[in-house]
Design a protein around this motif. Structure first.
Motif: not given
Length: 378
Positions: A41-44, A74-79, A111-112, A118-119
């Protein structure tokens, strides 16, 4: 006006993928089979295995123009600043001839710090290549190594033929984000893709960002895949996720190798330890991202004095000992210290930009060293 020929995208054209999933848009390449994906179930890992590192569309054609409809995620990382769009590398007769990107598509924001996501769904885009030389040629389109890519349609201005027959040896590799491609500029510039090209072998890359964790389903996947050469690169994810302690490490490595050997009892198998990474050489995990200076940097937060914790130096010693012991009855098993690919002197010259992942120049240096090893040349 161009007269297009549309060719179905299926396993006959796609290389480097373990499985193609039919979606509402087309097909999605996976680097783990459905039964394996169902066991975690690991999302990563779910994100990483669907990012098509090493996956390419290969065919023979006289076309001078090619269009590929895709739906990227596309993958974005918050901050953190937004990264560049993923690159599609076009190879003609084995040579990098053109590059393109696909704008738009889905957007996944992660958000790491708290693990939330959020998709936002998007629309397909078209990647085009024109001005190719006339006449029959072998064409490969390497998909972005860090961008989940649904394949919607393939169009060419001349018919497409399947490339049949496999003359080159097949190299099956498993590793972490460094093998996945980390900060390489494009999919053919990852160290494994470069090494495969330089040695003249065919690559299946099971390098998963954050996912080199001795998972049994990964070993079983490797057991069942065809391979002439097999390598596993272990260490960094076990440390920076603080996943195992010393008591569990040895049996887990033995079990992983045993499972691979169930399907490939005599195939050359190389165990590779981690490259030099100062933050985790003698400091255990977990590793955490730090955005305090406006860009991501990783740091180790474990206590070096706490007994039983994993560090890279400890893992290298254990992997060397395990491999040496097993090689007494398994002459096709060998070990490579990852610092032979990138060591302390290399870090002084080409430091890891985020303290964890190599840049494009380092990928190239690692590839040049690896491609010269007897492993790929046997």
């Amino acid at each position: 006006m161009t007269s297009w020929t549309t060719t179905p995208i299926d396993q006959r054209l796609v290389r480097g993928a373990v499985e193609l999933e039919t979606t509402s848009n087309g097909v999605l390449p996976h680097r783990l089979p459905a039964w394996a994906r169902a066991q975690t179930s690991d999302g990563q890992l779910a994100m990483a295995e669907a990012q098509p590192s090493g996956v390419r569309i290969a065919f023979r054609t006289a076309a001078t123009a090619i269009e590929l409809d895709v739906l990227p995620t596309k993958v974005l990382y918050a901050g953190a600043p937004a990264g560049a769009d993923g690159v599609y590398d076009l190879l003609v007769d084995g040579r990098l001839t053109a590059q393109a990107t696909a704008s738009g598509g889905n957007v996944l924001t992660i958000d790491l710090m708290n693990g939330s996501t959020d998709f936002v769904p998007g629309r397909p885009a078209t990647v085009g290549f024109t001005g190719l030389r006339p006449g029959a040629k072998d064409v490969e389109i390497w998909l972005p190594h860090r961008e989940r890519t649904e394949l919607v349609a393939l169009r060419t201005d001349a018919p497409v033929e399947q490339v049949t027959g496999r003359q080159r040896k097949l190299w099956l590799h498993h590793g972490s984000s460094i093998s996945h491609g980390s900060n390489a500029d494009s999919p053919t510039q990852t160290w494994v893709a470069l090494a495969a090209a330089q040695a003249g072998v065919e690559l299946t890359n099971l390098g998963f960002g954050g996912g080199a964790l001795l998972d049994p389903f990964t070993a079983r996947t490797m057991r069942d895949l065809p391979a002439d050469l097999i390598s596993v690169k272990l260490g960094i994810n076990l440390v920076n996720l603080d996943l195992l302690h010393q008591r569990a490490f040895g049996p887990a490595v033995h079990g992983f190798l045993d499972t691979i050997r169930d399907g490939h009892p005599t195939t050359p198998l190389l165990v590779i330890s981690s490259i030099h990474c100062p933050i985790h050489e003698d400091t255990p995990g977990p590793g955490v991202p730090d955005f305090s200076d406006g860009k991501v940097q990783f740091r180790a937060t474990g206590d070096p004095g706490q007994p039983g914790k994993l560090t890279l130096n400890w893992i290298r010693q254990e992997l060397a000992a395990i491999t040496e012991a097993r090689a007494k009855t398994d002459p096709n098993l060998s070990y490579l210290d990852g610092r032979d690919l990138y060591g302390e002197a290399d870090f002084a010259e080409l430091p890891l930009p985020d303290q964890l992942h190599p840049d494009n120049a380092t990928h190239r240096r690692m590839a040049e060293r690896f491609a010269k090893l007897p492993f790929l040349l046997q």
